[in-house]
Design an enzyme around this catalytic site. Structure first.
Site, mmCIF file in Angstrom:
data_model
loop_
_atom_site.group_PDB
_atom_site.id
_atom_site.type_symbol
_atom_site.label_atom_id
_atom_site.label_comp_id
_atom_site.label_asym_id
_atom_site.label_seq_id
_atom_site.Cartn_x
_atom_site.Cartn_y
_atom_site.Cartn_z
ATOM 1 N N GLY A 156 17.037 47.479 15.036
ATOM 2 C CA GLY A 156 15.827 46.789 15.472
ATOM 3 C C GLY A 156 14.805 46.528 14.389
ATOM 4 N N GLY B 299 15.898 45.197 11.485
ATOM 5 C CA GLY B 299 16.554 44.189 10.661
ATOM 6 C C GLY B 299 16.120 42.787 10.996
ATOM 7 N N PHE B 300 16.786 41.831 10.381
ATOM 8 C CA PHE B 300 16.429 40.419 10.534
ATOM 9 C C PHE B 300 16.473 39.988 11.997
ATOM 10 C CE2 PHE B 300 18.559 36.054 10.340
ATOM 11 C CZ PHE B 300 17.365 35.377 10.489
ATOM 12 N N VAL C 297 23.790 54.933 13.759
ATOM 13 C CA VAL C 297 24.576 54.851 15.001
ATOM 14 C C VAL C 297 25.855 55.671 14.919
ATOM 15 C CG1 VAL C 297 23.697 52.630 15.809
ATOM 16 C CG2 VAL C 297 25.615 52.684 14.202
ATOM 17 N N TYR D 270 35.079 41.613 7.991
ATOM 18 C CA TYR D 270 33.911 41.570 8.866
ATOM 19 C C TYR D 270 34.272 41.002 10.232
ATOM 20 C CZ TYR D 270 29.565 39.808 10.877
ATOM 21 O OH TYR D 270 28.540 39.504 11.743
#
Length: 336
Positions: A8, A10-11, A40, A163
């Site tokens: 929360g 971050g971007f 996390v 990713y």
């Protein structure tokens, strides 16, 4: 609702927190940037963070294409192990609503149609073709040119890099969690998100970030391939609004015990070259330079159909391309 927003600070996560607050919810930021213990992957810290929480918007992730395969273990640890730890804690705490930051990269290449063979799925582009400047994938049946189109949520998935593979695994974990707990899970498959607060000077930043950082240094944006690769650039405020809408969806709109995926894009595709040009004009910097370089893990065209999200949950992108690029040109960026 009291909503835990992982990542929360971050971007995208910070915009999600703002959107939730504007909708009358209470966002609770859980981010390792804000507190070193807020990882996390830490079961104890996650369990404590879930106290009194009604729902989770899971934005925390290691993002971007990466720099090779050497960081594969780190991607899997942060994205997949972290998601598994979070979902386990949610199951134990009785939290039954999840909105996941998904990604359109799970599709691999976009939708293509051959005039002779109909819809086809080209494989990864050959190095020899890329070296020769042949960037468009050809029909795997006859080698003819293909027409790119929009990908729907029911299209086969085909992640082309580490990713992308971890983002698909996150969805599978969320689906398994929903089935086991009777919870409701939504994956918003983001397109190319851009906007104020985007990170700069990091190998994991998006293409819009690279171009904006170059302009800030007085340099011309360097456009890979021939600049004609198509993407859907969606503003971060629109993506944040989609999170709030998905969080507030009723049980009649979203099934319990399952994951529902929604493409989340502007619906107004542009080429990477067009984006670089629009940003350079808005910034007042040098014109882009098309280099012909390529990254092996990149796909040529990926633009998806976001009509399901509009039809089922009533969301629509509100920031237009030109308006968004003008704002982004004038906005600040985050450090790496």
């Amino acid at each position: 609702m009291r909503v835990l927003v992982t990542g929360g600070a971050g971007f995208i996560g910070s915009h999600v927190a703002e959107a939730l607050a504007s909708h009358g919810h209470e966002p609770v930021v859980y981010d390792i940037r804000a507190a070193p213990h807020a990882d996390v992957r830490d079961p104890d810290a996650v369990r404590q963070a879930l106290t009194g929480i009604d729902a989770v918007c899971h934005q925390a992730a290691m993002v971007g294409l990466g720099t090779g395969f050497s960081d594969a273990a780190e991607y899997v640890s942060r994205n997949d192990l972290g998601t598994a730890v979070l979902l386990t804690a949610m199951a134990d705490a009785g939290v039954r609503r999840l909105v996941l930051a998904g990604s359109m990269v799970v599709y691999g290449e976009g939708r293509y149609e051959c005039a002779r063979h109909g819809v086809v799925r080209p494989g990864p582009r050959a190095v020899a073709h890329l070296d020769a400047g042949r960037f468009e994938p050809a029909c795997p049946e006859c080698g003819a040119d293909l027409a790119p189109g929009l990908v729907g949520e029911d299209a086969p998935v085909d992640p082309r890099n580490v990713y992308a593979t971890t983002k698909l695994a996150q969805e599978h974990l969320a689906a398994a969690w929903a089935r086991a707990t009777g919870g409701t899970a939504v994956s918003l498959r983001y397109h190319n998100v851009y906007g104020p607060g985007m990170p700069r000077d990091t190998p994991y930043a998006g293409v819009a970030s690279f171009f904006r950082s170059a302009l800030a240094r007085g340099e011309a944006p360097r456009v890979f391939e021939d600049g004609r690769q198509r993407r859907d650039f969606v503003h971060v405020r629109d993506v944040a609004a989609a999170n709030a809408v998905a969080l507030e969806a009723t049980s009649a709109e979203l099934p319990e015990g399952a994951l529902t995926a929604y493409n989340t894009g502007s619906g107004d595709p542009h080429t990477v070259g067009e984006m670089a040009h629009a940003l350079a004009v808005a910034y007042g910097g040098p014109a882009p330079v098309v280099t012909g370089e390529y990254r092996l893990g990149d796909v040529r065209h990926i633009t998806a159909d976001s009509s399901r999200l509009r039809a089922e949950l009533g969301w629509k992108a509100r920031v237009g391309f030109e308006e968004g690029m003008r704002e982004f040109a004038d906005s600040g960026m985050r450090g790496a």
